[in-house]
Design a protein around this motif. Structure first.
Motif, PDB file in Angstrom:
ATOM      1  N   ILE A  53       2.333  -3.433   3.124  1.00 27.92           N
ATOM      2  CA  ILE A  53       3.361  -2.391   3.092  1.00 27.92           C
ATOM      3  C   ILE A  53       2.792  -1.076   3.618  1.00 27.92           C
TER       4      ILE A  53
ATOM      5  N   THR B  35      -0.094  -7.509  -0.886  1.00 30.80           N
ATOM      6  CA  THR B  35       1.207  -7.017  -0.436  1.00 30.80           C
ATOM      7  C   THR B  35       1.167  -5.513  -0.232  1.00 30.80           C
TER       8      THR B  35
ATOM      9  N   GLU C  52       8.820  -8.539   0.093  1.00 30.70           N
ATOM     10  CA  GLU C  52       9.951  -8.625   1.019  1.00 30.70           C
ATOM     11  C   GLU C  52      11.051  -7.660   0.608  1.00 30.70           C
TER      12      GLU C  52
ATOM     13  N   GLN D 202      10.620  -4.794  -0.856  1.00 32.47           N
ATOM     14  CA  GLN D 202      10.203  -3.453  -0.461  1.00 32.47           C
ATOM     15  C   GLN D 202      10.338  -3.270   1.053  1.00 32.47           C
ATOM     16  N   ARG D 203      10.117  -4.329   1.822  1.00 32.68           N
ATOM     17  CA  ARG D 203      10.326  -4.239   3.277  1.00 32.68           C
ATOM     18  C   ARG D 203      11.801  -3.982   3.599  1.00 32.68           C
TER      19      ARG D 203
ATOM     20  N   ILE E 205      12.428  -0.398   2.933  1.00 31.03           N
ATOM     21  CA  ILE E 205      11.897   0.442   4.014  1.00 31.03           C
ATOM     22  C   ILE E 205      12.808   0.374   5.244  1.00 31.03           C
TER      23      ILE E 205
ATOM     24  N   VAL F  47      10.294  -4.769  10.393  1.00 35.94           N
ATOM     25  CA  VAL F  47       9.467  -4.886   9.180  1.00 35.94           C
ATOM     26  C   VAL F  47       9.107  -6.340   8.890  1.00 35.94           C
TER      27      VAL F  47
ATOM     28  N   LEU G 138       2.519  -1.135   7.298  1.00 37.36           N
ATOM     29  CA  LEU G 138       3.858  -0.972   7.873  1.00 37.36           C
ATOM     30  C   LEU G 138       4.275   0.499   7.888  1.00 37.36           C
TER      31      LEU G 138
ATOM     32  N   THR H  24       4.183   1.306  -3.493  1.00 36.26           N
ATOM     33  CA  THR H  24       3.482   0.043  -3.718  1.00 36.26           C
ATOM     34  C   THR H  24       3.154  -0.165  -5.191  1.00 36.26           C
TER      35      THR H  24
END
Length: 232
Positions: free
Chosen positions: A184, A180, A150, A152-153, A156, A133, A187, A173
């Protein structure tokens, strides 16, 4: 034939709010194949989150049946449902739900700790998930040293570190800016395409909703539209 990953028939859920009864879902029928990418949309209170919670075995329906990979799940003991959630399902929410005292890597390792995975293996898997990610250089950062995107990454990476069959995302989101959000979403879509992870997400964002190859609209606890690219 391989059964659908999720198959719901007549799924209903009612909540009590004081003396009032709120019908969150009303007899929903939906089938989602393994590897699908599906967006849910609808106004607040339409049933999006309730449907995700029921499919993800986070809540119990009041009516109807739910099958996961061809297996009816309502009658399973809670211990088996817990194992299904831990092994085969991943969850991402609008709020990141990261543990503030842990580093990014330790947050991603956490579900593997619960699953009893050994220290060296879980450390390696968490490192690989964070690299996937785009956070290979943030392994030891606590959440308060990461941006919203970051964080949220990290969420994930934590949701997919155990290789789930499905990733369920509720407004993933909603707290992020447009740039961003785009990163996301890219990704999440890449995880679906490259790993074959079934992706089911709820969103209020019309542009994000339109990107999904299958789009389900809900209103008043019912599915009012189910559209797929290429017709159907």
């Amino acid at each position: 034939m391989t059964p659908p990953l999720f198959e719901a028939r007549g799924l209903g859920k009612t909540y009590r709010l004081g003396e009032a009864r709120i019908e969150a879902l009303a007899g929903v029928d939906v089938t989602i194949e393994a590897g699908a990418l599906v967006a849910l949309a609808g106004p607040s209170g339409s049933g999006k989150s309730t449907l995700l919670n029921l499919l993800g075995l986070l809540d119990e329906p009041d009516t109807g049946t739910l099958k996961f990979s061809g297996r009816e799940v309502q009658a399973l003991p809670e211990s088996e449902k817990t194992l299904l959630r831990r092994r085969l399902l991943g969850f991402v929410f609008q709020s990141f739900h990261l543990l503030p005292v842990l580093s990014a890597r330790e947050n991603v390792e956490y579900p593997l700790v619960i699953a009893g995975v050994g220290r060296n293996e879980r450390r390696q898997r968490a490192t690989e998930a964070l690299a996937a990610v785009g956070l290979a250089d943030r392994l030891d950062h606590p959440p308060d040293r990461l941006s919203g995107g970051e964080r949220q990454r990290v969420a994930i990476a934590r949701a997919v570190v155990h290789g789930p069959a499905a990733l369920l995302a509720d407004e993933p989101t909603g707290n992020l800016d447009s740039k961003t959000t785009a990163a996301i979403v890219d990704l999440l879509f890449r995880l679906n395409q490259e790993r074959g992870t079934t992706l089911l997400f709820a969103t209020h964002d019309p542009a994000l909703f339109a990107r999904a190859p299958r789009r389900i609209r809900l209103a008043d606890g019912r599915i009012v539209a189910d559209e797929r690219d290429g017709g159907g």
